[in-house]
Design a protein around this motif. Structure first.
Motif, PDB file in Angstrom:
ATOM      1  N   LEU A   1      -2.828  69.174  76.132  1.00 35.31           N
ATOM      2  CA  LEU A   1      -1.875  68.058  76.289  1.00 35.31           C
ATOM      3  C   LEU A   1      -1.399  67.482  74.959  1.00 35.31           C
ATOM      4  O   LEU A   1      -0.492  66.643  74.937  1.00 35.31           O
ATOM      5  N   HIS A   2      -1.999  67.901  73.849  1.00 35.29           N
ATOM      6  CA  HIS A   2      -1.732  67.175  72.600  1.00 35.29           C
ATOM      7  C   HIS A   2      -0.252  67.200  72.189  1.00 35.29           C
ATOM      8  O   HIS A   2       0.237  66.237  71.604  1.00 35.29           O
ATOM      9  N   GLY A   3       0.455  68.262  72.527  1.00 36.91           N
ATOM     10  CA  GLY A   3       1.874  68.332  72.175  1.00 36.91           C
ATOM     11  C   GLY A   3       2.717  67.375  73.014  1.00 36.91           C
ATOM     12  O   GLY A   3       3.536  66.614  72.487  1.00 36.91           O
TER      13      GLY A   3
ATOM     14  N   HIS B   1       3.740  66.891  65.386  1.00 41.09           N
ATOM     15  CA  HIS B   1       3.305  67.765  66.478  1.00 41.09           C
ATOM     16  C   HIS B   1       1.808  67.739  66.762  1.00 41.09           C
ATOM     17  O   HIS B   1       1.386  67.861  67.906  1.00 41.09           O
ATOM     18  N   ASP B   2       1.001  67.585  65.718  1.00 42.11           N
ATOM     19  CA  ASP B   2      -0.454  67.614  65.935  1.00 42.11           C
ATOM     20  C   ASP B   2      -1.115  66.242  65.785  1.00 42.11           C
ATOM     21  O   ASP B   2      -2.333  66.167  65.599  1.00 42.11           O
ATOM     22  N   LEU B   3      -0.332  65.183  65.901  1.00 41.26           N
ATOM     23  CA  LEU B   3      -0.905  63.835  65.742  1.00 41.26           C
ATOM     24  C   LEU B   3      -2.071  63.590  66.696  1.00 41.26           C
ATOM     25  O   LEU B   3      -2.995  62.843  66.385  1.00 41.26           O
ATOM     26  N   PHE B   4      -2.020  64.207  67.879  1.00 39.42           N
ATOM     27  CA  PHE B   4      -3.060  63.956  68.881  1.00 39.42           C
ATOM     28  C   PHE B   4      -4.025  65.130  69.039  1.00 39.42           C
ATOM     29  O   PHE B   4      -4.799  65.168  69.969  1.00 39.42           O
ATOM     30  N   ARG B   5      -3.978  66.051  68.105  1.00 37.82           N
ATOM     31  CA  ARG B   5      -4.791  67.261  68.222  1.00 37.82           C
ATOM     32  C   ARG B   5      -6.284  66.971  68.008  1.00 37.82           C
ATOM     33  O   ARG B   5      -7.142  67.695  68.502  1.00 37.82           O
ATOM     34  N   ASP B   6      -6.587  65.900  67.307  1.00 35.00           N
ATOM     35  CA  ASP B   6      -7.994  65.582  67.056  1.00 35.00           C
ATOM     36  C   ASP B   6      -8.498  64.432  67.932  1.00 35.00           C
ATOM     37  O   ASP B   6      -9.560  63.877  67.689  1.00 35.00           O
TER      38      ASP B   6
ATOM     39  N   TYR C   1       6.169  71.403  73.251  1.00 31.66           N
ATOM     40  CA  TYR C   1       5.850  72.789  73.618  1.00 31.66           C
ATOM     41  C   TYR C   1       5.557  73.669  72.412  1.00 31.66           C
ATOM     42  O   TYR C   1       5.790  74.868  72.448  1.00 31.66           O
ATOM     43  N   HIS C   2       5.021  73.067  71.351  1.00 32.02           N
ATOM     44  CA  HIS C   2       4.805  73.879  70.142  1.00 32.02           C
ATOM     45  C   HIS C   2       3.721  74.930  70.321  1.00 32.02           C
ATOM     46  O   HIS C   2       3.690  75.916  69.609  1.00 32.02           O
ATOM     47  N   THR C   3       2.828  74.741  71.271  1.00 29.37           N
ATOM     48  CA  THR C   3       1.768  75.732  71.497  1.00 29.37           C
ATOM     49  C   THR C   3       2.189  76.769  72.529  1.00 29.37           C
ATOM     50  O   THR C   3       1.958  77.962  72.348  1.00 29.37           O
ATOM     51  N   SER C   4       2.794  76.300  73.591  1.00 38.27           N
ATOM     52  CA  SER C   4       3.082  77.183  74.731  1.00 38.27           C
ATOM     53  C   SER C   4       4.402  77.924  74.596  1.00 38.27           C
ATOM     54  O   SER C   4       4.577  79.002  75.145  1.00 38.27           O
TER      55      SER C   4
HETATM   56 FE   LIG Z   1      -0.951  71.894  67.982  1.00 39.73          FE
END
Ligand SMILES: [Fe+2]
Ligand SMILES: [Fe+2]
Length: 183
Positions: free
Chosen positions: A78-80, A45-50, A104-107
């Protein structure tokens, strides 16, 4: 996926994911969820968070993802979605519940899916998180996935408005869905 994670996310993020893995094991037991599917969500889920915001916008364009005005304004959101598209392309994952849970893990998203709800809850309540009211959210989530999901959606909306932050349209839609609006 774990190998990919090791060079895509920061240490701090990796620790967040590891704590979620532990909670996922617990959730899978309590709610009879498929642990493997849940772990795919957690690990990706957070692979693109950084990844840098402008890069996220570029990737989203190349992959033809819809970018909403709110995401254009704040590309990290957009990271999710980008992570969901990535696991679809890279690993051929077409399980809609997994893809929605990641995207949609954040929203949040209007859903009845236990996996989508569990992922959303795990991200907000893992043991490293600390904010006012979190203990209550953890307690509710340990008793009912649906009630935990609803309480977190509500908490996010209240938090966003109280702190003059953006409210995500998907979160509003989720709230209305919980209140009975069906599309
Ligand atoms: Fe996240
Ligand atoms: Fe996360």
């Amino acid at each position: 996926m774990r190998r990919i994670r090791s060079f895509m996310v920061s240490r701090h993020r990796a620790a967040h994911i590891e704590r979620m893995e532990e909670d996922a094991v617990n959730f899978a037991k309590i709610y009879a969820l498929d642990l493997q599917r849940l772990l795919v969500c957690v690990d990706s889920h957070d692979l693109f968070r950084d990844v840098l915001p402008q890069k996220l916008i570029r990737i989203a364009k190349v992959w033809n993802l819809d970018v909403t005005p709110v995401e254009k304004f704040s590309p990290l959101l957009l990271h999710g979605k980008v992570a969901a598209e990535y696991i679809k392309r890279r690993f051929g994952i077409n399980d809609k519940e997994i893809l929605d849970a990641v995207a949609y893990h954040t929203s949040g998203i209007p859903t009845e899916s236990p996996i989508v709800m569990a992922m959303f809850i795990l991200d907000s309540t893992e043991s490293g998180r600390d904010f006012e009211g979190i203990e209550e959210l953890r307690e509710i989530s340990a008793k009912s996935l649906k009630e935990g999901f609803e309480a977190i959606v509500k908490n996010k909306l209240i938090y966003a408005v109280t702190n003059n932050l953006l409210v995500l349209p998907e979160t509003v839609e989720t709230w209305n869905y919980i209140r009975g609006v069906k599309s």
